[in-house]
Design a protein around this motif. Structure first.
Motif, short mmCIF file in Angstrom:
data_model
loop_
_atom_site.label_atom_id
_atom_site.label_comp_id
_atom_site.label_asym_id
_atom_site.label_seq_id
_atom_site.Cartn_x
_atom_site.Cartn_y
_atom_site.Cartn_z
N GLU A 201 0.81 -1.20 0.00
CA GLU A 201 0.00 0.00 0.00
C GLU A 201 0.86 1.27 0.00
OE1 GLU A 201 -3.30 2.46 -0.07
OE2 GLU A 201 -3.17 0.28 -0.40
N SER A 202 1.91 1.26 0.79
CA SER A 202 2.75 2.47 0.92
C SER A 202 3.60 2.74 -0.31
CB SER A 202 3.64 2.36 2.16
OG SER A 202 4.46 1.20 2.08
N TRP A 203 3.66 1.77 -1.25
CA TRP A 203 4.47 1.94 -2.45
C TRP A 203 3.63 1.86 -3.72
CZ3 TRP A 203 9.33 3.61 -1.98
CH2 TRP A 203 9.97 3.42 -0.76
N LYS A 204 2.33 1.98 -3.59
CA LYS A 204 1.45 1.78 -4.74
C LYS A 204 1.63 2.86 -5.82
CE LYS A 204 -2.60 4.12 -2.77
NZ LYS A 204 -4.03 3.93 -2.39
N ASN A 205 2.23 3.99 -5.45
CA ASN A 205 2.45 5.06 -6.43
C ASN A 205 3.92 5.26 -6.76
OD1 ASN A 205 -0.35 5.80 -6.63
ND2 ASN A 205 -0.17 6.82 -4.64
#
Length: 228
Positions: A201-205
């Motif tokens: 989630e913390s690296w989805k972008n």
């Protein structure tokens, strides 16, 4: 020889098989199976961020010390024909890898795993092994299960001239390596989400996230079609 552990790697392995017009064997290195077979018995240390932190160095042994085999971490996405990488093989070397000059600033990676800093960081994340090279015969189960992380990850069983260099685009570190505008030689041939990929989630972008998402969607569609 490619470690396959997560759905990420299953999709990448599918990409290999789907895109290549020639035979290419993808073999998982699974720690549970290595332990069952009495090949791996090392206790997991506190600084090991993955279950294959050390088992990766069994690659020449698992290939019967014959021919060339490649180990690659499970958080890569290949964008180019793997044949281009195979064509870089030089029998004068014991191993070949991308020789990064990489000192991460982050204290954690992936899903909160402690980030460790050491010389030759990330060199061992993609290694082409000349399995028949005499120096690589030192990588027995006994040695891999007992030697230090420094000895293994810094390739200390080899002299420097026995380590061949591969262009960085084959191990393009997201967040570290950069694409230079109008310079196609800097565009990644294999993206390495070393800090964490869009499955977190913390690296989805993160940079190149859309490439992985697209590949994963293709994988899901292929699996659904196969099941119908």
């Amino acid at each position: 020889m490619i470690h396959a552990k997560t759905s990420l790697t299953r999709s990448v392995a599918t990409r290999f098989i789907r895109d290549l017009p020639y035979l290419f064997e993808v073999t998982p290195i699974k720690q549970c199976e290595l332990r069952q077979n009495g090949v791996y018995w090392r206790e997991r240390g506190k600084l090991e961020s993955t279950e294959f932190s050390f088992s990766r160095f069994l690659t020449p042994y698992l290939a019967n010390y014959d021919g060339w085999a490649m180990f690659v971490d499970c958080d890569f996405l290949y964008l180019a024909d793997i044949k281009e990488l195979r064509d870089l093989i030089d029998d004068n070397y014991a191993i070949m890898c991308v020789q990064h000059d990489y000192t991460p600033k982050e204290r954690t990676k992936m899903d909160g795993v402690v980030q460790t800093v050491y010389p030759r960081k990330n060199w061992s994340s993609l290694v082409m092994y000349n399995c028949g090279h005499p120096k690589n015969r030192i990588l027995t189960p006994e040695v891999v299960n007992s030697e230090s992380g420094a000895f293994l990850h810094r390739f200390q069983w080899l002299d420097d001239h026995e380590i061949g260099s591969i262009p960085f685009v084959w191990n393009f570190l997201v967040g570290h390596n950069k694409v230079v505008e109008n310079d196609p030689s800097t565009f990644p041939k294999a993206v390495h989400y070393t800090l964490g990929g869009p499955w977190f989630e913390s690296w989805k972008n993160c940079e190149f996230a859309e490439l992985w998402v697209n590949e994963m969607e293709e994988y899901k569609k292929a699996m659904k079609k196969k099941g119908d």
